[in-house]
Design a protein around this motif. Sequence first.
Motif, mmCIF file in Angstrom:
data_model
loop_
_atom_site.group_PDB
_atom_site.id
_atom_site.type_symbol
_atom_site.label_atom_id
_atom_site.label_comp_id
_atom_site.label_asym_id
_atom_site.label_seq_id
_atom_site.Cartn_x
_atom_site.Cartn_y
_atom_site.Cartn_z
ATOM 1 N N ASP A 1 86.822 -17.792 -89.185
ATOM 2 C CA ASP A 1 88.229 -18.084 -88.911
ATOM 3 C C ASP A 1 88.325 -18.805 -87.570
ATOM 4 O O ASP A 1 87.735 -18.366 -86.578
ATOM 5 C CB ASP A 1 89.045 -16.797 -88.854
ATOM 6 C CG ASP A 1 88.991 -16.017 -90.164
ATOM 7 O OD1 ASP A 1 88.949 -16.655 -91.229
ATOM 8 O OD2 ASP A 1 88.984 -14.770 -90.108
ATOM 9 N N ILE A 2 89.058 -19.911 -87.531
ATOM 10 C CA ILE A 2 89.216 -20.698 -86.315
ATOM 11 C C ILE A 2 90.562 -20.369 -85.684
ATOM 12 O O ILE A 2 91.594 -20.401 -86.358
ATOM 13 C CB ILE A 2 89.135 -22.208 -86.603
ATOM 14 C CG1 ILE A 2 87.886 -22.538 -87.432
ATOM 15 C CG2 ILE A 2 89.159 -23.004 -85.299
ATOM 16 C CD1 ILE A 2 86.584 -22.195 -86.763
ATOM 17 N N TYR A 3 90.553 -20.058 -84.384
ATOM 18 C CA TYR A 3 91.775 -19.675 -83.685
ATOM 19 C C TYR A 3 92.058 -20.621 -82.523
ATOM 20 O O TYR A 3 91.131 -21.124 -81.878
ATOM 21 C CB TYR A 3 91.659 -18.254 -83.119
ATOM 22 C CG TYR A 3 91.462 -17.177 -84.154
ATOM 23 C CD1 TYR A 3 92.544 -16.580 -84.791
ATOM 24 C CD2 TYR A 3 90.172 -16.741 -84.490
ATOM 25 C CE1 TYR A 3 92.356 -15.584 -85.731
ATOM 26 C CE2 TYR A 3 89.985 -15.740 -85.436
ATOM 27 C CZ TYR A 3 91.079 -15.160 -86.045
ATOM 28 O OH TYR A 3 90.891 -14.183 -86.983
ATOM 29 N N VAL A 4 93.344 -20.834 -82.256
ATOM 30 C CA VAL A 4 93.785 -21.545 -81.059
ATOM 31 C C VAL A 4 94.607 -20.565 -80.228
ATOM 32 O O VAL A 4 95.612 -20.036 -80.702
ATOM 33 C CB VAL A 4 94.640 -22.775 -81.400
ATOM 34 C CG1 VAL A 4 95.071 -23.494 -80.120
ATOM 35 C CG2 VAL A 4 93.869 -23.730 -82.302
ATOM 36 N N THR A 5 94.158 -20.331 -79.005
ATOM 37 C CA THR A 5 94.871 -19.415 -78.110
ATOM 38 C C THR A 5 95.237 -20.143 -76.826
ATOM 39 O O THR A 5 94.769 -21.251 -76.563
ATOM 40 C CB THR A 5 94.008 -18.187 -77.760
ATOM 41 O OG1 THR A 5 92.814 -18.626 -77.099
ATOM 42 C CG2 THR A 5 93.635 -17.420 -79.010
ATOM 43 N N GLY A 6 96.082 -19.487 -76.027
ATOM 44 C CA GLY A 6 96.448 -20.047 -74.735
ATOM 45 C C GLY A 6 95.312 -19.933 -73.738
ATOM 46 O O GLY A 6 94.343 -19.188 -73.943
ATOM 47 N N ASN A 7 95.436 -20.655 -72.648
ATOM 48 C CA ASN A 7 94.368 -20.720 -71.651
ATOM 49 C C ASN A 7 94.085 -19.374 -71.003
ATOM 50 O O ASN A 7 92.954 -19.095 -70.586
ATOM 51 C CB ASN A 7 94.728 -21.753 -70.582
ATOM 52 C CG ASN A 7 93.558 -22.099 -69.697
ATOM 53 O OD1 ASN A 7 92.453 -22.338 -70.176
ATOM 54 N ND2 ASN A 7 93.802 -22.134 -68.386
ATOM 55 N N ALA A 8 95.108 -18.522 -70.914
ATOM 56 C CA ALA A 8 94.942 -17.232 -70.254
ATOM 57 C C ALA A 8 94.682 -16.094 -71.240
ATOM 58 O O ALA A 8 94.488 -14.950 -70.829
ATOM 59 C CB ALA A 8 96.172 -16.909 -69.411
ATOM 60 N N ASP A 9 94.676 -16.393 -72.536
ATOM 61 C CA ASP A 9 94.475 -15.355 -73.541
ATOM 62 C C ASP A 9 93.000 -15.001 -73.670
ATOM 63 O O ASP A 9 92.119 -15.834 -73.450
ATOM 64 C CB ASP A 9 95.006 -15.811 -74.905
ATOM 65 C CG ASP A 9 96.516 -15.918 -74.929
ATOM 66 O OD1 ASP A 9 97.158 -15.039 -74.343
ATOM 67 O OD2 ASP A 9 97.038 -16.878 -75.507
ATOM 68 N N SER A 10 92.737 -13.765 -74.045
ATOM 69 C CA SER A 10 91.358 -13.285 -74.158
ATOM 70 C C SER A 10 90.967 -13.097 -75.620
ATOM 71 O O SER A 10 91.816 -12.862 -76.488
ATOM 72 C CB SER A 10 91.189 -11.964 -73.399
ATOM 73 O OG SER A 10 92.082 -10.980 -73.899
ATOM 74 N N THR A 11 89.680 -13.231 -75.891
ATOM 75 C CA THR A 11 89.142 -13.051 -77.233
ATOM 76 C C THR A 11 87.911 -12.152 -77.170
ATOM 77 O O THR A 11 87.243 -12.048 -76.141
ATOM 78 C CB THR A 11 88.746 -14.390 -77.868
ATOM 79 O OG1 THR A 11 87.779 -15.045 -77.023
ATOM 80 C CG2 THR A 11 89.952 -15.298 -78.039
ATOM 81 N N THR A 12 87.622 -11.516 -78.296
ATOM 82 C CA THR A 12 86.418 -10.706 -78.437
ATOM 83 C C THR A 12 85.673 -11.180 -79.672
ATOM 84 O O THR A 12 86.229 -11.174 -80.770
ATOM 85 C CB THR A 12 86.756 -9.209 -78.577
ATOM 86 O OG1 THR A 12 87.485 -8.774 -77.413
ATOM 87 C CG2 THR A 12 85.479 -8.390 -78.701
ATOM 88 N N ALA A 13 84.448 -11.631 -79.485
ATOM 89 C CA ALA A 13 83.651 -12.191 -80.586
ATOM 90 C C ALA A 13 84.417 -13.294 -81.311
ATOM 91 O O ALA A 13 84.364 -13.420 -82.527
ATOM 92 C CB ALA A 13 83.221 -11.099 -81.559
ATOM 93 N N GLY A 14 85.165 -14.092 -80.533
ATOM 94 C CA GLY A 14 85.888 -15.228 -81.082
ATOM 95 C C GLY A 14 87.243 -14.924 -81.670
ATOM 96 O O GLY A 14 87.960 -15.839 -82.073
ATOM 97 N N VAL A 15 87.639 -13.663 -81.714
ATOM 98 C CA VAL A 15 88.914 -13.246 -82.311
ATOM 99 C C VAL A 15 89.893 -12.863 -81.205
ATOM 100 O O VAL A 15 89.524 -12.103 -80.294
ATOM 101 C CB VAL A 15 88.717 -12.060 -83.276
ATOM 102 C CG1 VAL A 15 90.036 -11.632 -83.880
ATOM 103 C CG2 VAL A 15 87.724 -12.443 -84.374
ATOM 104 N N PRO A 16 91.135 -13.365 -81.236
ATOM 105 C CA PRO A 16 92.109 -13.031 -80.192
ATOM 106 C C PRO A 16 92.337 -11.519 -80.086
ATOM 107 O O PRO A 16 92.417 -10.820 -81.099
ATOM 108 C CB PRO A 16 93.386 -13.739 -80.655
ATOM 109 C CG PRO A 16 92.910 -14.848 -81.528
ATOM 110 C CD PRO A 16 91.689 -14.323 -82.217
ATOM 111 N N ASP A 17 92.411 -11.046 -78.846
ATOM 112 C CA ASP A 17 92.707 -9.635 -78.621
ATOM 113 C C ASP A 17 94.153 -9.339 -78.974
ATOM 114 O O ASP A 17 94.971 -10.251 -79.139
ATOM 115 C CB ASP A 17 92.435 -9.270 -77.159
ATOM 116 C CG ASP A 17 90.957 -9.400 -76.808
ATOM 117 O OD1 ASP A 17 90.129 -9.320 -77.730
ATOM 118 O OD2 ASP A 17 90.642 -9.586 -75.624
#
Length: 255
Positions: free
Chosen positions: A130-146
């Motif tokens: 799955d491909i995600y687009v998040t904001g610059n300050a957002d965090s992810t774990t193993a590529g998935v948004p928190d």
Amino acid sequence: MAFPKYIDYKVALARGEAGATITSIHAYCNTMSATTDLILGPKNLYAMTTPAANTANSQYMRLTSSQAADATAGTGMVQCYLEGIDEDGANLAEAVLMSGQTPKTTTNKYVAVNRIWAYTCGSGGISAGDIYVTGNADSTTAGVPDGTSTSYACMAAGDGKSSDARYFVPASYTAYVYNVVTGQNHSTDNTITRGYIKEPNKPKQLLAEAVGDKSFKFDVPIKIPEKSYFWIDAYADASATSADAIVQLVLHTGD
């Protein structure tokens, strides 16, 4: 005597002769549950507050994948093409080289993301995760948004583009919605979908609440001004399994 040339307006659109293009938005959610007011998307991440992009606030976006194979040297998606909106409300796009579960930052700043596409792929031919687009300050774990992060677009594994029922009309364009279809995968009509338009500082409901499978075809298309959001949300009881929506609109240069 020669007869005057007549070309149907839809044919002119298809030929690119009418100063406009036809755009389709297809979205689905395969994990509907007893949750309210969620914009339809493959991972159902989008709260009602998401379509509130302010053209005074732009930021770099970050792209990640839930699988390491979506990377420059991987077998999945190598490059992702992002179409978004800049701080002036204008169209802006770029190709981003993926790095698997490690976030890759865009070159440009955006206030909204309209869609992402699979631009180039490795030997697998499709995106592995799955491909995600998040904001610059957002965090992810193993590529998935928190859980506290905002996802601005999502493309499910194996899909060629993102499937989000929302669209930001660029500056200097006007959108005309002429067809909306909503549906659900359940034996009873327990999923309600609604369409909204958010003009600058003026949100309003665009479609009546639709229960189950419905089709809205407008003899006179609904006009959506520049720098406005259009989105479809859904809510359901606990027994619903999935919901989807298709929106067809004409994007016209000027008014």
